[in-house]
Scaffold this motif. Structure first.
Motif, PDB file in Angstrom:
ATOM      1  N   VAL A 165      38.094  31.933  19.571  1.00 39.83           N
ATOM      2  CA  VAL A 165      36.762  32.115  20.435  1.00 39.83           C
ATOM      3  C   VAL A 165      35.810  31.781  19.545  1.00 39.83           C
ATOM      4  N   LYS A 166      35.810  31.697  18.232  1.00 38.65           N
ATOM      5  CA  LYS A 166      34.791  31.194  17.309  1.00 38.65           C
ATOM      6  C   LYS A 166      34.560  29.662  17.627  1.00 38.65           C
ATOM      7  N   ALA A 167      35.472  28.919  17.627  1.00 37.55           N
ATOM      8  CA  ALA A 167      35.690  27.555  17.807  1.00 37.55           C
ATOM      9  C   ALA A 167      34.959  27.069  19.195  1.00 37.55           C
ATOM     10  N   THR A 168      34.720  27.822  20.069  1.00 37.68           N
ATOM     11  CA  THR A 168      34.157  27.458  21.315  1.00 37.68           C
ATOM     12  C   THR A 168      32.590  27.490  21.244  1.00 37.68           C
ATOM     13  N   GLY A 169      32.030  28.127  20.175  1.00 38.07           N
ATOM     14  CA  GLY A 169      30.368  28.135  20.001  1.00 38.07           C
ATOM     15  C   GLY A 169      29.881  29.225  20.662  1.00 38.07           C
ATOM     16  N   VAL A 170      30.712  30.036  21.362  1.00 37.52           N
ATOM     17  CA  VAL A 170      30.102  31.083  22.363  1.00 37.52           C
ATOM     18  C   VAL A 170      29.814  32.252  21.894  1.00 37.52           C
ATOM     19  N   ILE A 171      30.132  32.412  20.520  1.00 34.28           N
ATOM     20  CA  ILE A 171      29.546  33.597  19.931  1.00 34.28           C
ATOM     21  C   ILE A 171      28.285  33.251  19.004  1.00 34.28           C
ATOM     22  N   THR A 172      27.115  33.732  19.722  1.00 34.92           N
ATOM     23  CA  THR A 172      25.629  33.502  19.148  1.00 34.92           C
ATOM     24  C   THR A 172      25.122  34.713  18.621  1.00 34.92           C
ATOM     25  N   GLN A 173      25.553  36.026  18.953  1.00 36.84           N
ATOM     26  CA  GLN A 173      25.062  37.250  18.148  1.00 36.84           C
ATOM     27  C   GLN A 173      26.396  38.161  18.221  1.00 36.84           C
ATOM     28  N   THR A 174      25.863  39.493  17.845  1.00 39.35           N
ATOM     29  CA  THR A 174      27.051  40.297  17.917  1.00 39.35           C
ATOM     30  C   THR A 174      27.648  40.517  18.882  1.00 39.35           C
ATOM     31  N   SER A 175      28.917  40.269  19.101  1.00 37.42           N
ATOM     32  CA  SER A 175      29.857  40.341  20.494  1.00 37.42           C
ATOM     33  C   SER A 175      31.067  41.101  20.321  1.00 37.42           C
ATOM     34  N   LEU A 176      31.495  41.703  21.278  1.00 41.21           N
ATOM     35  CA  LEU A 176      32.825  42.338  21.444  1.00 41.21           C
ATOM     36  C   LEU A 176      33.699  41.310  22.133  1.00 41.21           C
TER      37      LEU A 176
END
Length: 309
Positions: A119-130
């Motif tokens: 998931v990290k490789a998509t760039g979708v995590i921009t803030q604290t996420s579940l």
């Protein structure tokens, strides 16, 4: 380096062949087969003979494709259906002897770590996420920032597992829904405590059922060409009510709902809706990268580390 990753999921076996270079990961070929390894008796911790045979034949077919592409490194990971089955070791042995595929049975914690990397490789995590990954045998939750995970855990509450235990009417009855929701309340208090501690603002669904939700919400049959997408929470709520209240026949007529998920999507919607109501995220997103891409990017990380030494 040309690498192949096989993800032996409870419902589907995936094969990805990719070129891994210093610049990143380039997917050359991918395919999947709905093996349904958890069919019939997943809660009895048994891979039934028919599913066992389908799994080995699929691995034989994958081995032929791997040889055609002249792959130099193969990683095959097995998750909930194999690790919880009494005859899981027999399946691993048969895969090596009959299909020439060496399988690593990973723990739920390892599974969650690979999901985070994908998931990290998509760039979708921009803030604290579940992050939530609903599998057939288990469901993984990861609380993370863009840089690292803060908390992670795997639970034996996968869609196939819950469907076999609780989903016996058409449409699903109020009693069956209540039993599933009660189970989630019993199983997930530590997840709720972790969410209260870290306050994730985004719920990211990793591949699987979330690709189906996205396809139905975005009216786009092929979401796999996307790395990620934002989904409207209210639109999801309306869709989940429709899915949970529908009959099997009604779901078979719904656009963008693949046959493998026609029934399991009901369980996935119940789990997702429960998590949304309990954690109240501001945003809902899809990541089409999951465990298998996480394994590929972990191989890339290792290659970079080796060159740095």
């Amino acid at each position: 380096m040309k690498a192949a990753v096989i993800d032996l999921g409870t419902n589907t076996f995936h094969l990805i062949i990719a070129e891994i270079t210093g610049l990143g990961v380039e997917v050359l070929f991918k395919t999947n087969v709905p093996v349904r390894l958890g069919e019939g008796r997943i809660n009895d911790h048994v891979i039934i003979p028919e599913a066992f045979a389908r799994g080995i034949q699929t691995l034989k077919d994958f081995k032929g494709l791997i040889d055609e592409h002249q792959v130099s490194l193969v990683r095959a990971t097995a998750t909930s259906a194999v690790r919880s089955a009494k005859n899981g070791p027999d399946f691993v042995k048969s895969a090596a002897e009959d299909a020439g595929i060496d399988i690593e049975v990973i723990t739920g914690e390892q599974e969650a770590a690979y999901i985070f990397r994908g998931v990290k490789a998509t760039g979708v995590i921009t803030q604290t996420s579940l992050i939530m990954d609903i599998g057939g045998g288990s469901t993984e939750f990861i609380i993370c920032t863009p840089e690292k995970f803060l908390w992670k855990k795997s639970y034996n509450i996968g869609a196939a597992r819950l469907m076999q235990a609780y989903f016996h009417t058409d449409p699903i009855s109020a009693e069956e829904k209540e039993a599933i929701l009660n189970l989630l309340q019993q199983e997930l208090p530590d997840l709720k405590a972790a969410c209260q501690k870290y306050q994730p603002k985004v719920l990211v669904g990793s591949a699987g059922a979330f690709e189906t939700f996205a396809a139905m919400l975005l009216k786009e049959s092929d979401v796999k060409h996307l790395r990620s997408a934002e989904l409207d929470i209210e639109a999801y709520r309306n869709l989940s009510v429709q899915l949970i209240g529908s009959t099997h026949e009604e779901r078979t007529q719904m656009p963008d709902l693949i046959s493998l998920r026609v029934d399991m999507i009901v369980i996935a919607a119940l789990i997702t809706s429960f998590i949304i109501e309990e954690t109240k995220p501001d945003h809902l997103s899809l990541s089409t990268y999951d465990l298998k891409m996480g394994v590929l990017y972990s191989l890339w990380d290792n290659q970079k580390d080796d060159k740095a030494v």
